[in-house]
Scaffold this motif. Structure first.
Motif, mmCIF file in Angstrom:
data_model
loop_
_atom_site.group_PDB
_atom_site.id
_atom_site.type_symbol
_atom_site.label_atom_id
_atom_site.label_comp_id
_atom_site.label_asym_id
_atom_site.label_seq_id
_atom_site.Cartn_x
_atom_site.Cartn_y
_atom_site.Cartn_z
ATOM 1 N N ALA A 78 -78.049 43.575 24.610
ATOM 2 C CA ALA A 78 -77.333 44.800 25.196
ATOM 3 C C ALA A 78 -77.086 45.977 24.290
ATOM 4 C CB ALA A 78 -76.273 44.130 25.918
ATOM 5 N N ALA A 79 -76.844 45.278 22.822
ATOM 6 C CA ALA A 79 -76.492 45.550 21.773
ATOM 7 C C ALA A 79 -77.290 47.000 21.256
ATOM 8 C CB ALA A 79 -75.871 44.792 20.645
ATOM 9 N N ARG A 80 -78.511 46.402 21.108
ATOM 10 C CA ARG A 80 -79.613 47.254 21.118
ATOM 11 C C ARG A 80 -79.771 48.367 22.207
ATOM 12 N NH1 ARG A 80 -83.136 43.879 22.113
ATOM 13 N NH2 ARG A 80 -82.828 42.563 19.578
ATOM 14 N N GLU A 84 -77.551 49.831 24.294
ATOM 15 C CA GLU A 84 -75.992 50.825 23.285
ATOM 16 C C GLU A 84 -76.670 51.520 22.185
ATOM 17 O OE1 GLU A 84 -73.716 51.170 25.948
ATOM 18 O OE2 GLU A 84 -74.397 49.613 27.160
ATOM 19 N N LEU A 85 -76.681 51.137 21.537
ATOM 20 C CA LEU A 85 -77.373 51.666 19.702
ATOM 21 C C LEU A 85 -77.982 52.237 20.517
ATOM 22 C CD1 LEU A 85 -76.454 52.195 17.000
ATOM 23 C CD2 LEU A 85 -77.959 50.935 16.728
ATOM 24 N N SER A 86 -79.793 52.858 21.292
ATOM 25 C CA SER A 86 -80.210 53.363 21.032
ATOM 26 C C SER A 86 -80.056 54.300 21.944
ATOM 27 C CB SER A 86 -81.540 52.789 21.743
ATOM 28 O OG SER A 86 -82.358 51.966 20.630
ATOM 29 N N ALA A 87 -79.260 53.879 22.902
ATOM 30 C CA ALA A 87 -78.190 55.075 23.765
ATOM 31 C C ALA A 87 -77.325 56.131 23.386
ATOM 32 C CB ALA A 87 -77.717 54.257 25.331
ATOM 33 N N PHE A 124 -71.392 48.831 22.120
ATOM 34 C CA PHE A 124 -72.479 48.910 21.281
ATOM 35 C C PHE A 124 -70.640 47.481 20.241
ATOM 36 C CE2 PHE A 124 -73.277 49.193 16.959
ATOM 37 C CZ PHE A 124 -74.365 48.339 16.475
ATOM 38 N N ASP A 125 -70.193 48.147 19.909
ATOM 39 C CA ASP A 125 -68.947 47.860 18.700
ATOM 40 C C ASP A 125 -68.599 46.851 19.587
ATOM 41 O OD1 ASP A 125 -69.565 50.040 17.159
ATOM 42 O OD2 ASP A 125 -67.484 51.081 17.503
ATOM 43 N N ALA A 126 -67.786 46.454 21.180
ATOM 44 C CA ALA A 126 -67.894 45.366 21.482
ATOM 45 C C ALA A 126 -68.563 44.934 21.404
ATOM 46 C CB ALA A 126 -67.144 45.462 22.824
ATOM 47 N N LEU A 127 -69.590 45.087 21.743
ATOM 48 C CA LEU A 127 -71.029 43.646 22.009
ATOM 49 C C LEU A 127 -71.070 42.602 20.648
ATOM 50 C CD1 LEU A 127 -73.224 45.896 24.526
ATOM 51 C CD2 LEU A 127 -71.792 43.601 25.021
ATOM 52 N N GLN A 149 -85.246 46.411 11.937
ATOM 53 C CA GLN A 149 -85.313 44.827 12.417
ATOM 54 C C GLN A 149 -84.369 44.892 14.047
ATOM 55 O OE1 GLN A 149 -84.159 41.942 10.102
ATOM 56 N NE2 GLN A 149 -85.644 40.712 11.460
ATOM 57 N N PHE A 150 -83.666 45.352 13.630
ATOM 58 C CA PHE A 150 -82.952 45.401 14.758
ATOM 59 C C PHE A 150 -83.305 46.269 16.076
ATOM 60 C CE2 PHE A 150 -78.782 46.921 17.065
ATOM 61 C CZ PHE A 150 -78.311 45.616 17.840
ATOM 62 N N LEU A 151 -83.417 47.001 15.397
ATOM 63 C CA LEU A 151 -84.341 48.175 16.983
ATOM 64 C C LEU A 151 -85.749 47.358 17.219
ATOM 65 C CD1 LEU A 151 -82.605 51.255 15.743
ATOM 66 C CD2 LEU A 151 -81.864 49.987 17.444
ATOM 67 N N GLU A 152 -86.412 46.990 16.605
ATOM 68 C CA GLU A 152 -87.704 46.490 16.930
ATOM 69 C C GLU A 152 -87.182 44.964 18.374
ATOM 70 O OE1 GLU A 152 -89.485 44.203 13.994
ATOM 71 O OE2 GLU A 152 -89.943 46.491 12.993
ATOM 72 N N SER A 153 -88.013 45.374 18.927
ATOM 73 C CA SER A 153 -87.829 44.988 20.785
ATOM 74 C C SER A 153 -89.621 45.021 20.747
ATOM 75 C CB SER A 153 -86.967 45.232 21.581
ATOM 76 O OG SER A 153 -86.946 45.332 22.255
ATOM 77 N N ARG A 154 -89.483 43.656 21.080
ATOM 78 C CA ARG A 154 -90.967 43.136 22.218
ATOM 79 C C ARG A 154 -90.925 43.358 23.213
ATOM 80 N NH1 ARG A 154 -90.540 37.655 18.944
ATOM 81 N NH2 ARG A 154 -89.442 37.598 20.276
ATOM 82 N N HIS A 155 -90.089 43.348 24.004
ATOM 83 C CA HIS A 155 -89.780 43.756 25.338
ATOM 84 C C HIS A 155 -89.191 45.392 26.174
ATOM 85 C CE1 HIS A 155 -89.810 38.752 25.832
ATOM 86 N NE2 HIS A 155 -88.814 39.497 24.828
#
Length: 189
Positions: free
Chosen positions: A25-27, A29-32, A66-69, A86-92
């Motif tokens: 969810a944090a990922r 939010e940051l992408s958004a 993002f901050d709260a998560l 590395q944080f933003l990589e997502s296999r899904h």
């Protein structure tokens, strides 16, 4: 002293699964935040300043999410990688259709906001009756995501009027209730 992680584990929640869902969810939010920043800076054919302001308000609230998560992840003894790549990589992560964005950006944004609601329902289900802090956090963010959808729908004339309240948008009113320090209880400087 017992840690937040231990409390949640004793309540019957698999904390590793919870941290993974919070991280996902944090990922998102940051992408958004990144996406809305670009959309407000780059004219995609909509010159309407009202829409630009709505996007800025959504971006501001998503940053608060993002901050709260991230805070909750660390409260549960989780962590995030130091490298943002590395944080933003997502296999899904589903492939994005940028052609649709260029054709009808507002409709695409509404669909994005609708999809953004789903992880928070899952977080609520996972933590209901077991982890009140995460449950309330997910509920607050869910409420704000529903508001984001309403703002965009009202802008298009597809939703009920009355959601465009200056001073309300962009301030995360549901989340702020959970994260604010009541007046008079601030720690000494």
């Amino acid at each position: 002293m017992i840690s937040a992680r231990e409390v949640v584990e004793r309540a019957g929640v698999d904390v590793n699964i919870l941290i993974n869902r919070l991280t996902s969810a944090a990922r998102a939010e940051l992408s958004a935040v990144y996406r809305y920043t670009i959309l407000t800076a780059y004219p995609l054919g909509f010159a309407d300043e009202e829409l630009r302001q709505i996007l800025k308000d959504i971006r501001d609230e998503d940053r608060h999410h993002f901050d709260a998560l991230v805070s909750r992840i660390y409260e549960l003894d989780g962590g995030l990688p130091d490298d943002i790549r590395q944080f933003l990589e997502s296999r899904h992560a589903p492939p994005e259709d940028r052609a649709a964005d260029a054709q009808d950006p507002v409709t695409t944004l509404i669909e994005d906001v609708r999809r953004a609601v789903h992880p928070y329902g899952g977080l609520r289900d996972l933590t209901e009756g077991k982890d009140q802090r995460t449950y309330l956090l997910a509920q607050a963010i869910l409420n704000e995501k529903i508001e984001h959808q309403a703002w965009l729908e009202e802008f298009l004339g597809a939703g009920p009027p009355g959601r465009f309240h200056r001073g309300f948008r962009g301030r995360s009113p549901f989340l702020t209730r959970l994260t604010s320090t009541p007046k008079g209880t601030e720690p000494p400087a």
